[in-house]
Design an enzyme around this catalytic site. Structure first.
Site, PDB file in Angstrom:
ATOM      1  N   PHE A 174      -4.851   3.552  -0.128  1.00 38.39           N
ATOM      2  CA  PHE A 174      -4.599   2.578   0.927  1.00 38.39           C
ATOM      3  C   PHE A 174      -3.440   2.928   1.849  1.00 38.39           C
ATOM      4  O   PHE A 174      -2.703   2.052   2.302  1.00 38.39           O
ATOM      5  CB  PHE A 174      -4.396   1.179   0.312  1.00 38.39           C
ATOM      6  CG  PHE A 174      -5.370   0.921  -0.803  1.00 38.39           C
ATOM      7  CD1 PHE A 174      -6.714   0.772  -0.528  1.00 38.39           C
ATOM      8  CD2 PHE A 174      -4.957   0.913  -2.118  1.00 38.39           C
ATOM      9  CE1 PHE A 174      -7.630   0.586  -1.554  1.00 38.39           C
ATOM     10  CE2 PHE A 174      -5.857   0.737  -3.144  1.00 38.39           C
ATOM     11  CZ  PHE A 174      -7.207   0.558  -2.865  1.00 38.39           C
ATOM     12  N   CYS A 175      -3.288   4.210   2.153  1.00 36.65           N
ATOM     13  CA  CYS A 175      -2.226   4.679   3.053  1.00 36.65           C
ATOM     14  C   CYS A 175      -0.854   4.152   2.623  1.00 36.65           C
ATOM     15  O   CYS A 175       0.002   3.869   3.462  1.00 36.65           O
ATOM     16  CB  CYS A 175      -2.521   4.282   4.498  1.00 36.65           C
ATOM     17  SG  CYS A 175      -3.938   5.130   5.205  1.00 36.65           S
ATOM     18  N   ALA A 176      -0.686   4.032   1.312  1.00 39.21           N
ATOM     19  CA  ALA A 176       0.609   3.649   0.749  1.00 39.21           C
ATOM     20  C   ALA A 176       0.823   4.481  -0.511  1.00 39.21           C
ATOM     21  O   ALA A 176       1.097   3.956  -1.591  1.00 39.21           O
ATOM     22  CB  ALA A 176       0.648   2.158   0.437  1.00 39.21           C
TER      23      ALA A 176
END
Length: 454
Positions: A386-388
């Site tokens: 999740f782009c984290a």
């Protein structure tokens, strides 16, 4: 199920896509809230493996939310007037200019901007934060919980990362220590984690930043579609957000905040509209929002974003929160009853969270589960990190997670459909065979027809 095999054989026969219920058929509609707002995908039916169609359940709105029906109608109404802005003399051009500048006023009012703040329209939150990164006169402090959009841009001016502690109170102490150790120009934080849904107390963070001579920027991509944000009341100096997460997926976002840094910064884009005059030797750059809005603006996207914020206001802050809190409680209660499921949390002392849950499975592949939810049950979720990545890697024990996200168009029936399908997949596996490909898990034989435009 297995996360290592390249193929998965068909499990024992199960319903081939009709939303069965381990908790009782029809349990979602009775005893729980329905959609709060009408979205353009309301009533959308999608094909499932083996034939047939089911009502689509969209639980991936944290990535991109469908348009509000009222926003789509507004776009259709203004499209005939689309024309060049600011310098055109025609009626349609003047109408488009008014549409753009009225949207600027609407956005400023919605987020409680100060009278001297700038509202700069961008492509999305990532674009807005990259713009701000070029304006910061010094180093930026961030937490490791950030989306990549609020982690990567700050490298150019000097980035210092504080690893969040198990509690927000301890994290606040760590931030205070870092800001006291060496001055920073900016503290930049997420308003709400796109991984855990946890909402940070922004007024507390603003006070902390200001006490150490720094300003506060907030990545509100996840927060703004769910909660009203007020810059002046909370002390936030800069706010970045996107239309595509706020029910206006027409390619516009915004950066709202202090004029002095933005007027002193190099133009975000070099081109027409951002200059007062140009010779072969020099360019005289404008101040104000136009300094960073070179080129033809996305008038339609900006108009959609502004109208979406107005529509969210009409729904009411209390009504939106009550709707989402009820659905989130239903979701978390149901997840707690599914064996082998663990929901990720970042802070033990933050009880305020949006309708976002990221879970990992003790056994099996979340990618396979996500594929089967879509192909067999018509339910959209998201699998990955999740782009984290730094935050996920610190919290999780598995390589990837599965994220479920709720919004204004979600209902109790959506939550129950998901919980029933998840419980079945965890217990019995998919009803069809899947292959693990470079593009992810895919049905070995996919008989679902595609829409004509695809």
């Amino acid at each position: 199920m297995t996360s290592t095999a390249s193929t998965v054989p068909a499990a024992a026969p199960a319903a081939s896509g009709a939303p069965g219920s381990a908790r009782g058929a029809g349990s979602g509609a009775a005893g729980g809230p329905g959609p709060l707002a009408e979205l353009v995908d309301a009533g959308l039916e999608v094909p499932v493996l083996g034939g047939g169609r089911v009502r689509h359940v969209n639980l991936d709105v944290a990535a991109s939310a469908p348009s509000l029906s009222s926003v789509a109608a507004h776009v259709a109404a203004v499209l005939p007037y689309y024309a060049s802005v600011h310098r055109g003399t025609g009626y349609a051009s003047q109408a488009s200019t008014a549409l753009l500048e009225d949207a600027r006023v609407s956005v400023a009012r919605h987020v409680g901007a100060r009278l001297d703040d700038h509202v700069v329209f961008t492509r999305n939150t990532t674009d807005a934060l990259n713009l701000l990164a070029g304006a910061v006169p010094g180093e930026t402090v961030v937490l490791d919980i950030e989306h990549h959009a609020n982690l990567l841009p700050w490298e150019r001016g000097g980035r210092r990362v504080v690893v969040a502690r198990p509690t927000f109170a301890a994290t606040l102490d760590a931030l205070a220590t870092e800001l006291a150790r060496r001055p920073a120009a900016l503290l930049s934080v997420t308003g709400a984690s796109n991984l855990t849904g946890e909402v940070l107390p922004l007024d507390v963070l603003a006070d902390l930043a200001h006490a150490h001579g720094a300003r506060l920027a907030v990545d509100a991509a996840q927060l703004l579609p769910h909660r009203r944000v007020d810059l002046e009341a909370s002390g936030i100096d800069f706010l970045a957000f996107s239309g595509h997460k706020a029910y206006a997926p027409f390619g516009a976002g915004a950066l709202v905040g202090r004029a002095d840094w933005l007027d002193a910064a190099p133009a975000h884009l070099a081109g027409g509209g951002a200059v007062e005059a140009v010779t072969l030797d020099r360019a005289d750059w404008k101040t104000g929002p136009e300094r960073h809005e070179a080129g033809t603006p996305n008038v339609v996207g900006v108009a959609a974003l502004a109208r979406a914020l107005v529509e969210l206001e009409r729904l009411g802050d209390d009504a939106r929160r009550a709707h989402e809190d009820a659905l989130a409680a239903r979701l978390h209660e149901g997840l707690a009853a599914v064996p082998g499921v663990r929901v990720l949390r970042g802070f033990a002392d933050l009880d305020d969270r949006l309708g976002i849950a990221t879970l990992e499975l003790e056994r099996g592949s979340v990618g396979l589960v996500a594929a089967a939810l879509a192909a067999e049950h018509g339910i959209s979720v998201r699998a990955g990190r999740f782009c984290a990545h730094p935050f996920f890697d610190r919290l999780a024990t598995r390589a990837n997670g599965l994220r479920v996200s709720l919004g204004a168009g979600s209902s109790a029936d959506d939550v129950d459909r998901f919980l029933d399908a998840l419980a079945r997949l965890v217990a019995d596996g998919p009803a069809f065979a899947y292959d693990r490909t470079p593009a992810g898990w895919c049905p070995r034989t996919d008989d679902r027809p595609r829409p004509s435009f695809a």
